[in-house]
Write an enzyme that holds these catalytic residues in place. Sequence first.
Site, PDB file in Angstrom:
ATOM      1  N   GLY A   1      58.272  10.581  17.845  1.00  0.00           N
ATOM      2  CA  GLY A   1      58.142   9.746  19.035  1.00  0.00           C
ATOM      3  C   GLY A   1      57.614   8.384  18.654  1.00  0.00           C
TER       4      GLY A   1
ATOM      5  N   GLU B   1      59.661  -2.951  18.036  1.00  0.00           N
ATOM      6  CA  GLU B   1      60.767  -2.024  18.265  1.00  0.00           C
ATOM      7  C   GLU B   1      61.229  -2.145  19.715  1.00  0.00           C
ATOM      8  OE1 GLU B   1      59.956   2.242  18.423  1.00  0.00           O
ATOM      9  OE2 GLU B   1      61.708   2.533  17.157  1.00  0.00           O
TER      10      GLU B   1
ATOM     11  N   CYS C   1      65.604   5.663  16.243  1.00  0.00           N
ATOM     12  CA  CYS C   1      64.378   5.207  15.570  1.00  0.00           C
ATOM     13  C   CYS C   1      64.683   4.381  14.332  1.00  0.00           C
ATOM     14  CB  CYS C   1      63.536   6.417  15.196  1.00  0.00           C
ATOM     15  SG  CYS C   1      64.520   7.669  14.379  1.00  0.00           S
TER      16      CYS C   1
ATOM     17  N   GLU D   1      57.039  11.508  12.769  1.00  0.00           N
ATOM     18  CA  GLU D   1      58.256  10.682  12.624  1.00  0.00           C
ATOM     19  C   GLU D   1      58.183   9.670  13.742  1.00  0.00           C
ATOM     20  OE1 GLU D   1      60.579  11.129  10.321  1.00  0.00           O
ATOM     21  OE2 GLU D   1      60.703  13.255   9.836  1.00  0.00           O
TER      22      GLU D   1
ATOM     23  N   LYS E   1      58.054  21.251  22.763  1.00  0.00           N
ATOM     24  CA  LYS E   1      58.089  20.480  24.016  1.00  0.00           C
ATOM     25  C   LYS E   1      59.137  19.383  23.933  1.00  0.00           C
ATOM     26  CE  LYS E   1      56.152  16.794  25.857  1.00  0.00           C
ATOM     27  NZ  LYS E   1      57.165  16.321  26.811  1.00  0.00           N
TER      28      LYS E   1
ATOM     29  N   GLU F   1      52.691   4.573  18.860  1.00  0.00           N
ATOM     30  CA  GLU F   1      51.489   4.574  19.709  1.00  0.00           C
ATOM     31  C   GLU F   1      50.971   6.008  19.925  1.00  0.00           C
ATOM     32  OE1 GLU F   1      52.701   3.232  23.484  1.00  0.00           O
ATOM     33  OE2 GLU F   1      50.657   3.031  24.258  1.00  0.00           O
TER      34      GLU F   1
HETATM   35  P1  NAP Z   1      56.879   8.943  23.106  1.00  0.00           P
HETATM   36  O1  NAP Z   1      56.461   8.356  24.385  1.00  0.00           O
HETATM   37  O2  NAP Z   1      55.946   8.857  21.977  1.00  0.00           O
HETATM   38  O3  NAP Z   1      57.264  10.456  23.420  1.00  0.00           O
HETATM   39  C1  NAP Z   1      57.679  11.384  22.455  1.00  0.00           C
HETATM   40  C2  NAP Z   1      57.293  12.765  22.924  1.00  0.00           C
HETATM   41  O4  NAP Z   1      55.877  12.870  22.998  1.00  0.00           O
HETATM   42  C3  NAP Z   1      57.791  13.116  24.314  1.00  0.00           C
HETATM   43  O5  NAP Z   1      58.072  14.495  24.369  1.00  0.00           O
HETATM   44  C4  NAP Z   1      56.605  12.764  25.167  1.00  0.00           C
HETATM   45  O6  NAP Z   1      56.594  13.383  26.426  1.00  0.00           O
HETATM   46  C5  NAP Z   1      55.459  13.254  24.301  1.00  0.00           C
HETATM   47  N1  NAP Z   1      54.173  12.631  24.573  1.00  0.00           N
HETATM   48  C6  NAP Z   1      53.890  11.504  25.269  1.00  0.00           C
HETATM   49  N2  NAP Z   1      52.558  11.279  25.260  1.00  0.00           N
HETATM   50  C7  NAP Z   1      51.983  12.288  24.540  1.00  0.00           C
HETATM   51  C8  NAP Z   1      50.648  12.593  24.154  1.00  0.00           C
HETATM   52  N3  NAP Z   1      49.631  11.830  24.505  1.00  0.00           N
HETATM   53  N4  NAP Z   1      50.439  13.696  23.393  1.00  0.00           N
HETATM   54  C9  NAP Z   1      51.458  14.470  22.997  1.00  0.00           C
HETATM   55  N5  NAP Z   1      52.748  14.246  23.337  1.00  0.00           N
HETATM   56  C10 NAP Z   1      53.011  13.143  24.097  1.00  0.00           C
HETATM   57  O7  NAP Z   1      58.213   8.339  22.567  1.00  0.00           O
HETATM   58  P2  NAP Z   1      59.507   8.068  23.393  1.00  0.00           P
HETATM   59  O8  NAP Z   1      59.345   6.736  24.020  1.00  0.00           O
HETATM   60  O9  NAP Z   1      59.847   9.225  24.238  1.00  0.00           O
HETATM   61  O10 NAP Z   1      60.558   8.023  22.197  1.00  0.00           O
HETATM   62  C11 NAP Z   1      60.910   6.863  21.588  1.00  0.00           C
HETATM   63  C12 NAP Z   1      60.119   6.640  20.308  1.00  0.00           C
HETATM   64  O11 NAP Z   1      60.344   7.704  19.392  1.00  0.00           O
HETATM   65  C13 NAP Z   1      60.536   5.396  19.593  1.00  0.00           C
HETATM   66  O12 NAP Z   1      59.398   4.676  19.186  1.00  0.00           O
HETATM   67  C14 NAP Z   1      61.303   5.900  18.393  1.00  0.00           C
HETATM   68  O13 NAP Z   1      61.321   5.070  17.295  1.00  0.00           O
HETATM   69  C15 NAP Z   1      60.625   7.186  18.120  1.00  0.00           C
HETATM   70  N6  NAP Z   1      61.521   8.108  17.415  1.00  0.00           N
HETATM   71  C16 NAP Z   1      61.314   8.321  16.083  1.00  0.00           C
HETATM   72  C17 NAP Z   1      62.137   9.172  15.366  1.00  0.00           C
HETATM   73  C18 NAP Z   1      61.921   9.416  13.901  1.00  0.00           C
HETATM   74  O14 NAP Z   1      62.495  10.339  13.383  1.00  0.00           O
HETATM   75  N7  NAP Z   1      61.115   8.641  13.223  1.00  0.00           N
HETATM   76  C19 NAP Z   1      63.180   9.830  16.012  1.00  0.00           C
HETATM   77  C20 NAP Z   1      63.377   9.594  17.374  1.00  0.00           C
HETATM   78  C21 NAP Z   1      62.520   8.730  18.058  1.00  0.00           C
HETATM   79  P3  NAP Z   1      57.329  12.614  27.653  1.00  0.00           P
HETATM   80  O15 NAP Z   1      58.757  12.643  27.359  1.00  0.00           O
HETATM   81  O16 NAP Z   1      57.042  13.363  28.842  1.00  0.00           O
HETATM   82  O17 NAP Z   1      56.740  11.241  27.693  1.00  0.00           O
END
Ligand code: NAP
Length: 489
Positions: A242, A396, A298, A264, A190, A245
């Site tokens: 992601g 962050e 990230c 991650e 996804k 949270e």
């Molecule tokens: P996010 O809200 O956690 O979303 C990540 C993914 O999860 C998206 O595909 C999102 O869908 C989906 N998602 C949202 N709620 C969900 C749930 N309850 N159950 C399952 N999947 C769900 O994060 P983001 O704001 O898009 O991304 C930014 C974050 O990712 C930052 O905190 C960053 O540090 C972290 N990140 C970490 C890494 C690493 O390698 N450590 C790499 C990249 C990013 P939607 O898009 O539709 O919301």
Amino acid sequence: MMAEAQSTTSPWEYSDAPESIQVDIAKKYQLFIGGKFVSPKSRSWFATTNPSTEKKLADIASAGKADVNAAVLAARRALPAWSKLTGCERGKYLYAIARRIQERAREFAILETMDGGKPIKESRDVDIPLAAQHFFYHAGWADKLEYAFSGRTVKPVGVCGQIIPWNFPLLMAAWKLAPALACGNTCVLKPAETTSLTALRLAEVFEEVGLPPGVVNVVTGAGETGAAIVNHPNIQKVAFTGSTEVGKLIMNQTAGSGKSLTLELGGKSANIIFADAAIDQAIEGIVSGIYFNQGHVCCAGSRLFVEEPVLDTVVKKLKHRLKSLRVGDPLDKNTDIGAINSKAQLQTIQKYIDLGEDEGATYHSCQTERLPSKGYWCHPCFFTDVQPSHTIAREEIFGPVLSVMSFRTPEEALMRANNTRYGLAAGVWTEKGAKIFDVAKKLDAGVIWCNTYNKFDASSPFGGVKESGFGREGGIQGLRPYVKLGGTS
Ligand code: NAP
Ligand code: MG
């Protein structure tokens, strides 16, 4: 402050150099399930937009529970044959995917930039080549798993549910899919809601190379689609990149289910500059550490610790360097800082910038660029007079906002760098080799760069500690989450 259209001309003005080729974008994108593009049973669609123009690019299918169910079923059906293929045969598919990504690289890069807002020079030179590299690298492992896990029998885990964010859309898809496929698993992927287009185009590549139906399924949608994957009883492994949270939520949901999990998550990484560092080189590392991909990284080096004797020099040079960063049209080849990925993310960043000022830190930016009247923009900036207790030093931001702080001794630098709930990455800048090793081994972070920052390679494992998650992607270590190991072979 939030960017507004400016009339001052930058001393670094170049002629426009926009990408000249047009990429075909369909009006509607269906789900990729069982090797075919199919309409969503949910009958629901959402729009994806270009964050630099605010124009809609396409409608994307929103997968409901029944669609996720169909995708998991397709992956389950494909599993026996795929896992029984010889490693060499699986490797051939991965090589073919890698080569096709290279052949279609320009198209992928433009699409990534249009859908997500990142500068074309980054999608062209970083995201797409690295995505191809991940498939090449893992193609090489497919027939060598018994050497990766010497003396053990190696089996795939099963059907993998993989959920990725919007900051490196194609690259994150490659990080997830390539090791899973090399190890004989099948996948339901996804992408993030704002950046689905390159994952869907990758599905076209799977069709082109004749990947057996169901081996990879792409279900687009919002958080609920992700949750349906996580909670599906026939998923054996969840891989999530992601926010911390959502990662915590997934950890709770999978606890006791027998599903294996890798996370991650977020970061608040420290970049430490010692007085004996090559300062000009370090400035480049600071800039790449925090302003690469608009700070949507990230592992961004969002907390800068500078040894006191060189603090003024570093701040002065950083201010000067900011003047040369070009903010604007991401499709322009001279652009350094593109558009913020979404309006919501821009508002989050602005909230933190306001908080930084309200809590007493000093804001620095260089707003000399003219910006397009539409789109989501944020000037790269940094704060001085930052206290460790300030929100901008703790949370962050995921934007081009740097907190600059100083330190007097290596012990103080280490104590302050480690004083965070996160532990994704860190950077150390010094000309003294012994100091590099001493400091690096005491930093609580999964990845530590020395005299460089934000360098990635498929052979190098990436992942965090503490609330930045667990499990590694890339390298031999990245194969481990995708295999079940048995006794001696
Ligand atoms: P996010 O809200 O956690 O979303 C990540 C993914 O999860 C998206 O595909 C999102 O869908 C989906 N998602 C949202 N709620 C969900 C749930 N309850 N159950 C399952 N999947 C769900 O994060 P983001 O704001 O898009 O991304 C930014 C974050 O990712 C930052 O905190 C960053 O540090 C972290 N990140 C970490 C890494 C690493 O390698 N450590 C790499 C990249 C990013 P939607 O898009 O539709 O919301
Ligand atoms: Mg988009």
